[in-house]
Design a protein around this motif. Sequence first.
Motif, short mmCIF file in Angstrom:
data_model
loop_
_atom_site.label_atom_id
_atom_site.label_comp_id
_atom_site.label_asym_id
_atom_site.label_seq_id
_atom_site.Cartn_x
_atom_site.Cartn_y
_atom_site.Cartn_z
N PRO A 1 0.54 -1.38 -0.47
CA PRO A 1 0.07 -0.46 0.09
C PRO A 1 0.96 0.84 0.03
O PRO A 1 0.25 2.11 -0.84
N ASN B 1 -13.54 2.13 4.57
CA ASN B 1 -14.56 1.66 3.72
C ASN B 1 -15.30 0.38 5.51
O ASN B 1 -14.53 -0.42 5.78
N PHE C 1 -6.54 2.89 6.13
CA PHE C 1 -7.27 3.65 5.24
C PHE C 1 -6.09 4.15 3.78
O PHE C 1 -7.26 4.62 2.64
N ILE C 2 -5.57 2.85 3.73
CA ILE C 2 -5.11 3.01 3.00
C ILE C 2 -5.00 1.52 1.70
O ILE C 2 -5.96 1.55 0.34
N ASN D 1 -8.08 -0.89 3.01
CA ASN D 1 -9.73 -0.63 3.34
C ASN D 1 -10.13 0.36 2.40
O ASN D 1 -11.62 0.43 2.72
N LYS D 2 -9.42 1.07 2.34
CA LYS D 2 -10.44 2.96 2.01
C LYS D 2 -10.96 3.21 2.88
O LYS D 2 -12.11 3.68 2.21
#
Length: 144
Positions: free
Chosen positions: A52, A103, A97-98, A100-101
Amino acid sequence: MWNKIRYNTKDRYRIDGLIFSLRTGIALLIFLNHGVEKIVDFNAMLITFPDPLGIGKLPSLLFAFMADVVGSVFLFLGLLFRWSALLIASNLLVAFFIVNKANLMEIHGELALLYLIIILFLFFFGPGNMSLDSVLKISHRNNK
């Protein structure tokens, strides 16, 4: 933090017990659900592990290994507590944050955020008196 808040002795033991339970419980969850997997399947994970931060799969996996294995063991023991919590929190920030964006609709994103909230709470509150840091007098400020 304890020196700013006044508790009677009975409350202090209860709070130390709660911190100990939360600290050891979250450390066990991280180690058993993520650390053991990295110990057992390290070579297999290297093939499919995400990158990531763009630093390469091996450095990314090694960082996650340090957080999930070494960090969780140190967190469990309350040894170098804040450094361990910071390492785990860094890994969880990347995961949430990166990877799993951010979500929250998927279980992995929700769990990463839940772990992160607990780790940050423990980071700011300290390891409590039932920790190796307290026994070895490593974290002087939070155990007065």
